[in-house]
Design a protein around this motif. Structure first.
Motif, PDB file in Angstrom:
ATOM      1  N   ASP A 124      10.528  12.239   0.388  1.00 15.24           N
ATOM      2  CA  ASP A 124      10.132  12.364   1.785  1.00 15.24           C
ATOM      3  C   ASP A 124      11.314  12.408   2.734  1.00 15.24           C
ATOM      4  O   ASP A 124      11.127  12.412   3.955  1.00 15.24           O
ATOM      5  N   GLN A 129       2.152   2.072  -3.479  1.00 13.37           N
ATOM      6  CA  GLN A 129       1.185   2.746  -4.339  1.00 13.37           C
ATOM      7  C   GLN A 129       1.076   4.230  -3.987  1.00 13.37           C
ATOM      8  O   GLN A 129       1.030   5.101  -4.865  1.00 13.37           O
ATOM      9  N   ALA A 130       1.040   4.522  -2.681  1.00 11.29           N
ATOM     10  CA  ALA A 130       0.926   5.911  -2.261  1.00 11.29           C
ATOM     11  C   ALA A 130       2.167   6.709  -2.641  1.00 11.29           C
ATOM     12  O   ALA A 130       2.072   7.855  -3.122  1.00 11.29           O
ATOM     13  N   ARG A 131       3.321   6.112  -2.443  1.00  6.36           N
ATOM     14  CA  ARG A 131       4.563   6.813  -2.783  1.00  6.36           C
ATOM     15  C   ARG A 131       4.664   7.049  -4.283  1.00  6.36           C
ATOM     16  O   ARG A 131       5.156   8.077  -4.737  1.00  6.36           O
ATOM     17  N   SER A 132       4.220   6.082  -5.080  1.00  6.14           N
ATOM     18  CA  SER A 132       4.265   6.246  -6.532  1.00  6.14           C
ATOM     19  C   SER A 132       3.415   7.437  -6.957  1.00  6.14           C
ATOM     20  O   SER A 132       3.823   8.228  -7.827  1.00  6.14           O
ATOM     21  N   ARG A 133       2.242   7.586  -6.355  1.00  7.95           N
ATOM     22  CA  ARG A 133       1.381   8.714  -6.703  1.00  7.95           C
ATOM     23  C   ARG A 133       2.012  10.041  -6.274  1.00  7.95           C
ATOM     24  O   ARG A 133       2.010  11.013  -7.037  1.00  7.95           O
ATOM     25  N   ARG A 134       2.568  10.091  -5.059  1.00  8.53           N
ATOM     26  CA  ARG A 134       3.172  11.341  -4.574  1.00  8.53           C
ATOM     27  C   ARG A 134       4.377  11.738  -5.416  1.00  8.53           C
ATOM     28  O   ARG A 134       4.592  12.920  -5.702  1.00  8.53           O
ATOM     29  N   ALA A 142       0.831  -1.212   0.000  1.00  8.87           N
ATOM     30  CA  ALA A 142       0.000   0.000   0.000  1.00  8.87           C
ATOM     31  C   ALA A 142       0.862   1.257   0.000  1.00  8.87           C
ATOM     32  O   ALA A 142       0.557   2.240  -0.690  1.00  8.87           O
ATOM     33  N   ASP A 143       1.949   1.227   0.774  1.00  9.00           N
ATOM     34  CA  ASP A 143       2.844   2.380   0.813  1.00  9.00           C
ATOM     35  C   ASP A 143       3.478   2.625  -0.549  1.00  9.00           C
ATOM     36  O   ASP A 143       3.677   3.777  -0.962  1.00  9.00           O
TER      37      ASP A 143
END
Length: 427
Positions: free
Chosen positions: A400, A307-312, A304-305
């Motif tokens: 980040d 996917q979120a990192r890819s979007r950010r 899940a992380d």
């Protein structure tokens, strides 16, 4: 007829080779070559990989000596047993342990590209400041000299009533402000030189190449995984290896042994024993299941992380690219379309002022606008270099990371200013 000979004397001067100018890539290469941060990552990865050696071969054998029937008065001989045991794991528990150590070592090594990107960002930021102060030094020196010449011309014209004393005083104040900026830039060069020597490890730091580095090419990570996502993938592989190792740890372990036994009125006897350890039986099953669930949950969280990192990362790259392109458009427009006109205004007024037929006030106003424009262009160059360094960091590093919120290299604020008109005093 007399012949007059000619003697030609040639003086051959020994060529003096100046130190090569420092460019951005040279600085980055020097920083990466001697970075202890990269050495630390390598050593940690090797240390974790070395833990896998404990799973090579069989577990250590054990030897046990047992004495029973001890008589405090030593009137009878005790019974003696000497046993040697060797644990024999069933299944792939030891192989899974070695693979887990290797996967964890690869997860640690995945930090290296990100650390290299951080160091490159710091080097680019420092180079931008080093270039900026040298460009400002040259601009200020030129316009201070021009200002002194204008003061001389205005003083002559003031005697004929062509220039007021107040206007001459304003020009003198403007020139002194430029001299103050010269002194400030000199101090900045000394301070940044100390930082450069700290990173380069050299006693002498050369001047920078003033030509701006090439603009980066916009890329996406459709075919190549971003280094941050590659690190998460390595962490996922390590979590999966922990799942496999936890499941394998529930397998049986046989413990065969051989020994000798001797006692009172007993000849030496030969013993054979077989022990059994079953971690996955009874309450031990809960322990194994807990380890498996924990590792599986860690792998799911990493997914899940990821996917979120890819979007950010995609959003940050797009925003940074837009900011860099906007600065590029302003830089090119001012330099190609406005600067030539400002220079032409100064050059057109200079002959008349030099011959005494033109007004020095008009030349001073044109010179004032020119120096403001040149310093504004330097500020835009600095801002573009900072935006370029940030985009490259976003492309290759961890957005980040703490380095993006605080500059690791202490840079004076005037070294990389905001691209706002009038940020530096003009004439």
């Amino acid at each position: 007829m007399r012949l007059f000979g000619c003697v030609l004397f040639l003086t051959v001067a020994t060529p003096v080779f100046a130190d090569p100018l420092l460019d951005e890539q040279t600085l980055i290469a020097a920083v990466l070559q001697q970075a202890p941060e990269l050495q630390a990552i390598t050593q940690r990865s090797q240390a974790v990989a070395s833990l896998g050696k404990q799973y090579l071969g069989l577990p250590d054998p054990s030897v046990r000596l047992t004495l029973t029937g001890l008589d405090p008065m030593f009137r009878t001989q005790p019974t003696t047993m000497l046993m040697a045991e060797q644990a024999l794991p069933v299944g792939n528990a030891r192989e899974a342990g070695g693979q887990m150590a290797q996967a964890q070592a690869r997860a640690v090594a995945a930090e290296q590209p990100l650390a290299e990107a951080e160091l490159a960002w710091q080097a680019r930021t420092l180079f931008a400041a080093w270039r900026s102060v040298h460009v400002r030094k040259a601009i200020l020196a030129h316009h201070v000299q021009m200002g002194d010449a204008l003061i001389t011309a205005m003083t002559r014209q003031m005697a004929t009533g062509g220039v007021s004393a107040a206007r001459l005083a304003r020009l003198q104040a403007d020139v002194e402000r430029l001299r103050v900026e010269q002194e400030s830039v000199t101090l900045l060069i000394a301070g940044l030189g100390d930082q450069m020597r700290t990173w380069l490890g050299e006693s002498r730091v050369t001047e920078p190449v003033l030509t701006l580095p090439d603009a980066p090419t916009r890329v996406d990570h459709a075919g190549v995984e971003h280094p941050v996502l590659a690190r998460i993938s390595a962490q996922q592989a390590a979590a999966q290896a922990r799942v496999t190792a936890a499941k394998a740890s529930s397998a049986l372990t046989l413990m065969p042994g051989v020994g000798l036994m001797n006692g009172p009125d007993m000849p030496i006897g030969f013993l054979l024993t077989v022990g059994l350890r079953w971690p996955g039986f009874g309450s031990g099953r809960d322990r194994v299941d807990g380890q498996v669930v924990a590792a599986q949950s860690d792998a799911a969280a990493l997914s899940a992380d990821k996917q979120a990192r890819s979007r950010r990362i995609a959003v940050a790259l797009a925003q940074s690219w837009t900011a860099m392109q906007e600065l590029q458009a302003r830089r090119v427009g001012l330099r190609d379309r406005v600067l030539p006109l400002a220079e032409r205004a100064v050059h057109a007024a200079m002959p008349a002022v030099a011959s005494g037929t033109g007004a020095a006030v008009e030349l001073a106003e044109s010179e004032h606008r020119l120096v403001d424009l040149e310093l504004q262009l330097v500020a835009l160059d600095d801002a573009w270099l900072a935006a370029r360094a940030r985009w490259l960091w976003l492309r290759d590093g961890d957005p980040d990371a703490a380095a993006m919120s605080s500059t690791a290299i202490s840079l004076p604020n005037p070294a990389v200013p905001e691209p706002t008109p009038g940020g530096m005093p003009g004439m």
